[in-house]
Design a protein around this motif. Structure first.
Motif, PDB file in Angstrom:
ATOM      1  N   LEU A  63      67.734  44.284  77.889  1.00 59.60           N
ATOM      2  CA  LEU A  63      66.983  43.140  77.359  1.00 59.60           C
ATOM      3  C   LEU A  63      66.797  42.088  78.438  1.00 59.60           C
ATOM      4  CD1 LEU A  63      68.851  42.592  73.960  1.00 59.60           C
ATOM      5  CD2 LEU A  63      66.627  43.662  74.289  1.00 59.60           C
ATOM      6  N   TYR A  77      68.284  40.285  70.259  1.00 58.15           N
ATOM      7  CA  TYR A  77      68.859  41.612  70.050  1.00 58.15           C
ATOM      8  C   TYR A  77      68.869  41.892  68.558  1.00 58.15           C
ATOM      9  CZ  TYR A  77      72.095  45.410  69.461  1.00 58.15           C
ATOM     10  OH  TYR A  77      72.659  46.601  69.085  1.00 58.15           O
ATOM     11  N   GLU A  83      70.164  44.489  65.843  1.00 59.65           N
ATOM     12  CA  GLU A  83      71.091  45.599  65.616  1.00 59.65           C
ATOM     13  C   GLU A  83      70.433  46.646  64.719  1.00 59.65           C
ATOM     14  OE1 GLU A  83      73.657  48.271  65.572  1.00 59.65           O
ATOM     15  OE2 GLU A  83      74.112  46.529  66.808  1.00 59.65           O
ATOM     16  N   VAL A  93      76.758  40.349  71.251  1.00 63.10           N
ATOM     17  CA  VAL A  93      75.767  40.318  72.330  1.00 63.10           C
ATOM     18  C   VAL A  93      75.243  38.894  72.418  1.00 63.10           C
ATOM     19  CG1 VAL A  93      73.554  41.201  73.152  1.00 63.10           C
ATOM     20  CG2 VAL A  93      75.113  42.721  71.916  1.00 63.10           C
ATOM     21  N   THR A 122      72.423  37.029  74.284  1.00 57.37           N
ATOM     22  CA  THR A 122      71.248  37.197  75.140  1.00 57.37           C
ATOM     23  C   THR A 122      70.894  35.936  75.920  1.00 57.37           C
ATOM     24  OG1 THR A 122      69.703  36.670  73.362  1.00 57.37           O
ATOM     25  CG2 THR A 122      70.296  38.997  73.654  1.00 57.37           C
ATOM     26  N   ILE A 174      74.536  47.152  75.881  1.00 61.01           N
ATOM     27  CA  ILE A 174      73.366  46.275  75.966  1.00 61.01           C
ATOM     28  C   ILE A 174      73.500  45.476  77.258  1.00 61.01           C
ATOM     29  CG2 ILE A 174      72.100  44.367  74.934  1.00 61.01           C
ATOM     30  CD1 ILE A 174      74.283  46.421  72.748  1.00 61.01           C
TER      31      ILE A 174
END
Length: 94
Positions: free
Chosen positions: A23, A29, A31, A53, A55, A80
């Motif tokens: 990403l 993100y 899921e 996660v 981002t 990720i």
């Protein structure tokens, strides 16, 4: 004397989507989850997802998908990677 062997099977986990996702910094993100089944029975609701996660921070994140049934544990991972692909603009003045 009779000896028997008991096989304790555990549902198999299958990730929805890829097990590696890249990403861009700041992307969202989403899921996609996972499924688990054994002998045509669905155990997807028994899957626990461990990890987060972020981002907003560059890095590599691992999510762990765990199912613990019949005294056995099955674990699958999704990785990720959050990267910054936007090159900085340098302006010279003067």
């Amino acid at each position: 004397m009779v000896f028997g062997i008991i096989f304790f099977n555990v549902p198999k986990i299958e990730l929805n989507g890829e097990n590696y996702i890249k990403l861009n910094l700041g992307d969202e993100y989403l899921e996609k989850g996972a499924t688990a089944s054994l002998w045509n029975k669905d155990f997807s609701n028994d899957i626990k997802i461990v990890g987060t996660v972020d981002t907003t921070k560059i890095g590599t994140y691992k999510l762990e998908y765990i199912i613990d049934k019949n005294f056995r544990k099955e674990t699958v991972f999704r990785t990720i990677e959050v990267v910054d692909t936007i090159f900085p603009i340098i302006e010279l003045s003067g």
